[in-house]
Write a protein that holds these residues in place. Structure first.
Motif, PDB file in Angstrom:
ATOM      1  N   THR A 304       0.801  -1.342  -0.115  1.00 56.89           N
ATOM      2  CA  THR A 304       0.016   0.270  -0.039  1.00 56.89           C
ATOM      3  C   THR A 304       0.880   1.254   0.180  1.00 56.89           C
ATOM      4  O   THR A 304       0.665   2.282  -0.763  1.00 56.89           O
ATOM      5  N   LEU A 305       2.069   1.407   0.789  1.00 56.98           N
ATOM      6  CA  LEU A 305       2.736   2.354   0.984  1.00 56.98           C
ATOM      7  C   LEU A 305       3.472   2.556  -0.191  1.00 56.98           C
ATOM      8  O   LEU A 305       3.808   3.707  -1.016  1.00 56.98           O
ATOM      9  N   GLU A 306       3.964   1.635  -0.892  1.00 51.08           N
ATOM     10  CA  GLU A 306       4.812   1.691  -2.310  1.00 51.08           C
ATOM     11  C   GLU A 306       3.758   2.469  -3.453  1.00 51.08           C
ATOM     12  O   GLU A 306       3.987   3.155  -4.158  1.00 51.08           O
ATOM     13  N   ARG A 307       2.373   1.810  -3.395  1.00 48.91           N
ATOM     14  CA  ARG A 307       1.694   2.154  -4.370  1.00 48.91           C
ATOM     15  C   ARG A 307       0.988   3.775  -4.079  1.00 48.91           C
ATOM     16  O   ARG A 307       0.900   4.410  -5.049  1.00 48.91           O
ATOM     17  N   GLN A 308       1.095   4.218  -2.670  1.00 48.93           N
ATOM     18  CA  GLN A 308       0.855   5.458  -2.646  1.00 48.93           C
ATOM     19  C   GLN A 308       2.058   6.383  -2.997  1.00 48.93           C
ATOM     20  O   GLN A 308       1.780   7.736  -3.248  1.00 48.93           O
ATOM     21  N   TRP A 309       3.149   6.089  -2.580  1.00 52.08           N
ATOM     22  CA  TRP A 309       4.377   6.849  -2.811  1.00 52.08           C
ATOM     23  C   TRP A 309       5.053   6.752  -3.862  1.00 52.08           C
ATOM     24  O   TRP A 309       5.705   7.718  -4.451  1.00 52.08           O
ATOM     25  N   HIS A 310       5.198   5.393  -4.380  1.00 50.20           N
ATOM     26  CA  HIS A 310       6.391   5.407  -5.475  1.00 50.20           C
ATOM     27  C   HIS A 310       5.760   4.713  -6.631  1.00 50.20           C
ATOM     28  O   HIS A 310       6.678   4.567  -7.515  1.00 50.20           O
ATOM     29  N   CYS A 342      -3.162  12.227 -13.391  1.00 51.24           N
ATOM     30  CA  CYS A 342      -2.091  11.036 -12.971  1.00 51.24           C
ATOM     31  C   CYS A 342      -1.255  11.535 -12.037  1.00 51.24           C
ATOM     32  O   CYS A 342      -0.806  12.637 -11.985  1.00 51.24           O
ATOM     33  N   ARG A 343      -0.775  10.746 -11.191  1.00 47.84           N
ATOM     34  CA  ARG A 343       0.159  10.953 -10.135  1.00 47.84           C
ATOM     35  C   ARG A 343       1.706  10.440 -10.788  1.00 47.84           C
ATOM     36  O   ARG A 343       1.379   9.150 -11.201  1.00 47.84           O
ATOM     37  N   LEU A 344       2.602  10.972 -10.653  1.00 44.78           N
ATOM     38  CA  LEU A 344       3.939  10.488 -11.412  1.00 44.78           C
ATOM     39  C   LEU A 344       5.015  10.623 -10.407  1.00 44.78           C
ATOM     40  O   LEU A 344       5.001  10.823  -9.446  1.00 44.78           O
TER      41      LEU A 344
ATOM     42  N   LEU B 227     -11.600  11.179  -0.633  1.00 44.79           N
ATOM     43  CA  LEU B 227     -10.324  11.197  -0.424  1.00 44.79           C
ATOM     44  C   LEU B 227      -9.269  12.244  -1.242  1.00 44.79           C
ATOM     45  O   LEU B 227     -10.065  12.198  -2.377  1.00 44.79           O
ATOM     46  N   HIS B 228      -8.227  12.645  -0.646  1.00 46.06           N
ATOM     47  CA  HIS B 228      -7.241  13.186  -1.767  1.00 46.06           C
ATOM     48  C   HIS B 228      -6.828  12.307  -2.876  1.00 46.06           C
ATOM     49  O   HIS B 228      -5.998  11.094  -2.188  1.00 46.06           O
ATOM     50  N   SER B 229      -6.770  12.394  -3.885  1.00 49.16           N
ATOM     51  CA  SER B 229      -6.396  11.612  -5.084  1.00 49.16           C
ATOM     52  C   SER B 229      -4.871  11.380  -5.148  1.00 49.16           C
ATOM     53  O   SER B 229      -4.492  10.320  -5.629  1.00 49.16           O
ATOM     54  N   GLY B 233      -4.572   7.985  -4.038  1.00 45.94           N
ATOM     55  CA  GLY B 233      -4.556   7.260  -5.599  1.00 45.94           C
ATOM     56  C   GLY B 233      -3.789   6.226  -5.620  1.00 45.94           C
ATOM     57  O   GLY B 233      -2.593   6.221  -5.491  1.00 45.94           O
ATOM     58  N   GLY B 234      -4.448   4.965  -6.217  1.00 51.75           N
ATOM     59  CA  GLY B 234      -3.594   3.847  -6.463  1.00 51.75           C
ATOM     60  C   GLY B 234      -3.719   2.777  -5.194  1.00 51.75           C
ATOM     61  O   GLY B 234      -3.237   1.545  -5.422  1.00 51.75           O
TER      62      GLY B 234
END
Lengths: 472, 472
Positions: A304-310, A342-344, B227-229, B233-234
């Motif tokens: 989950t943290l990898e998905r959120q941050w990286h 998109c988050r990049l 939630l804040h996407s 997100g992801g």
């Protein structure tokens, strides 16, 4: 928690001690100011709120003047103005550029707020209202800390330039041009951002990376006007069906984005960094409880943290078409609308991803409808602060002094577009030093800020400036 | 085009001739009445319009009284009332039950109307306004025809019972109970419906089949609040993604509905009927021009008319979630909403299809979200009128007399739920005898009715009753 109570803290110099005492005296006034500031509905996305944006900018400029800042000005842009103020009397000390934003998200959906979004309301140790956490509370406390330092000691320990923008919530579209045009006035050694947010209410943390952003809005057009879905259903392509297929087609069954080239340049996290993430105080169970989501979800093969941050994402932020009122209406709508972002991560160029997405959506649009992209330009690169940066080192020490415990170093899923601008235009690294917490319902109903964070943040900023000034 | 000018028409009896002359005299008054009636915003779907519904029902009852109808009453239902009136003085003649509806669709999207929807406006040979075509114009002219017959001849050629409901646009939910409860009062030989619509403005036509209907609304729930996407997100399933996937998954790449069991009981059209469809004055090119759709679309293996009239569909009528306002808002929404409806053909049971659809959607809902169905009950069976029915035979003759050309026999993509009720509760067949045309933007902005159709319709109803009375 105060300076004198923290175990293992360094002795506090007299000037700083006097500053912290003054901040304690002013605690009620500090909160009252935040309530006044957050009462101004400075929604940058909605043109009806333009007068409120002007009011908020004027309020903030007056507060900077009152704090003793010099050269206080509203800097016009093609959109909403930025607010600037400086104190440059510490000749041998470094110069920091303090960043924040006075604009806020729209309050929709209004009916889900328990208190009026623009009448900030204290409930226990929280103040509820749009923008109190993102970013008016964290921004205001930096000005209050500077005010106290100047009042108590007659000077600041280093040079400070405050730059507060009014378009962060709509992508900071005009700030790059402003920063470019004002590069000389904004010269500094590094940036400290009051925007960002701490990761947890229970542990102090420093955010050392953030995802980038690119946003896109499109309309799927079908028939020239709305049709009766009985008469025409089955013989005209329904734009909502086509839009749903386009959205559904953005991810495969493993949660991976299907846009060709989307992952180009994205590198896997080194094993030691993946390992470090597992040591953070985070569990999926607690996360599900926090969000209320029924189950964990995301790209296969990542935590989950990898998905959120990286990991990069494509997320639909809004979608609509047809009849959305009470009851039923058998309509085959003329159009459907989709807003997405998109988050990049490092290695992805926002404009390239934007183009790939447009190309993909255009290619996937079936012949029975046509796609139109809404013009817009909402980009930010991913960001990372070097591990040895002096501001990062000092900030860890200050957080330990204030909270009496080591700060966690974490990533951030969100984006602060301006950090990329500071890097590319001014060549400056940025430290995120915010006292908001990620669970404070930002961008959602019932946004709140923890009232003790006002004092903690003021103390931390005063200490950080002191530390950076002493070291300058 | 008048009675006396039609080539090959039978000689007109004196009483009918006097009636038609009176209708010609009253032409302006007839249009003025329609403008008054359609000025009442009787939107059944929206509770704010309840007073307008009452006003429209009262207006219609008064018009029936004024026409010389007896036992005029508002018949209450659990929803909006029905309006009833009768004339039963033709002792040896058959009795027809005339059906229509005084409720209208919501006018949304308002901004796409060129004239105010509830200020009916004459432009050339058209009158524009919500409900003028569906169904206030076609309904009102039946009352005007009865009025003229009674005024000119002192009697009607057969017994007539008018039943005008107020819930057709919301699925006639309460009419089956009403018809059941009033079965004795509604006893008749067959039904003639003023609702239905002709197929083309250029050719007279009779609609001899209609598709059935079942409607469904659902909400996809994800996190407990927006939630804040960026932050989330992801790592949380986005309800809009899940809803889009559910919608996209309703059809395969050939445009066929994927819901298991959906096509059970559906039979292929006999080759001679498929052949007959190809002889109708219809081309895909003209249809694309009419609708403005970029390309022909639909279930593989069928022509456009087959898709419209004889193939079942699933169609999304509305879909929404997240931020839909101006600008962007990086939100991961707590829920997404979908309204959909199916058009059904003979062999499909609406309640069974409804259940299949719910089961399929439930089964396809991924674990990261949950689905909730909005309670509702909006069903109609498909309908077909036997080829040898006396009303069908008489109606063809009358249309030839009025228009001087043979009527086309066509199908209808839409549904008139009440026809199934008349069949199952009263055992009655229904003739659709409407003078609306399918291109009149019903359920859409700029709905209009062709003004010459008022006179043509009045004449045709007077002739039809005369023919059915003489034959009774």
């Amino acid at each position: 928690m105060t300076a004198t109570s923290s175990p293992g803290a360094a002795p506090v110099p007299a000037g700083l001690e006097a500053t912290l005492a003054l901040l304690r005296e002013r605690a009620d006034a500090s909160l009252a100011e935040l309530i006044e500031f957050a009462g101004i509905p400075s929604v940058s996305a909605q043109s009806a709120h333009r007068p409120d944006m002007e009011r908020a900018a004027a309020w903030l400029a007056a507060r900077l003047e009152c704090a003793g800042m010099k050269s206080v000005s509203l800097w016009p842009t093609a959109g909403h103005p930025a607010v600037y103020g400086e104190w440059l009397g510490a000749l041998d000390a470094p110069t920091v550029l303090v960043y924040g934003h006075y604009d806020v998200q729209p309050p929709d959906p209004l009916e889900r707020w328990h208190t009026p979004p623009f009448t900030p309301t204290v409930v226990g140790e929280r103040v509820y209202g749009r923008g109190v956490s993102d970013d008016k509370g964290p921004l205001l406390l930096t000005v209050q800390a500077a005010d106290a330092l100047l009042s108590a000691t007659g000077r600041l320990p280093l040079n400070v330039k405050f730059l507060f923008e009014g378009e962060e919530e709509v992508g900071s579209a005009h700030l790059p041009a402003l920063v470019k045009g004002r590069a000389a006035e904004l010269r500094a050694d590094f940036v400290i951002s009051a925007d960002g947010g701490m990761w947890s209410a229970d542990f102090p943390s420093l955010t050392v990376s953030g995802r980038g952003l690119t946003a896109l809005e499109f309309t799927v057009h079908g028939p020239a006007h709305d049709l009766h879905s009985g008469r025409h259903g089955g013989s005209v392509h329904n734009p909502l069906h086509a839009a749903a297929a386009l959205v559904a087609g953005l991810h495969d069954e493993h949660g991976r984005v299907t846009v060709p080239g989307f992952y180009d340049g994205v590198t896997e996290l080194p094993p030691e960094q993946r390992e470090a993430l597992t040591t953070l105080p985070f569990t999926d169970a607690a996360y599900l409880q926090q969000t209320g989501a029924p189950a964990i979800y995301g790209e296969a093969g990542y935590t989950t943290l990898e998905r959120q941050w990286h990991r990069p994402t494509v997320e639909v932020n809004g979608m609509w078409g047809g009849y959305t009122g009470e009851g039923s209406k058998t309509v085959l709508p003329a159009e459907a609308h989709v807003k997405l972002s998109c988050r990049l991560v490092p290695g992805q160029d926002p404009e390239r991803v934007h183009r790939l997405l447009r190309d993909h959506l255009s290619a996937e649009t079936p012949p029975g409808v046509r796609i139109e992209f809404v013009p817009g330009n909402h980009h930010a690169r991913a960001y990372a602060l070097p591990a040895t940066h002096p501001a990062r080192v000092a900030a860890r020490r200050v957080l330990r002094d204030v909270y009496g415990t080591e700060a966690l170093e974490v990533g951030m899923g969100g984006s602060i577009p301006i950090l990329e601008t500071f890097q590319s235009v001014l060549g400056l690294d940025s430290l995120l030093f915010s006292f908001a917490v990620g669970d404070e319902n930002i961008h959602a109903p019932d946004e709140f800020f923890r009232i003790p964070r006002v004092s903690q943040g003021q103390e931390a900023w005063a200490r950080l400036w002191w530390a950076l000034g002493a070291g300058g």
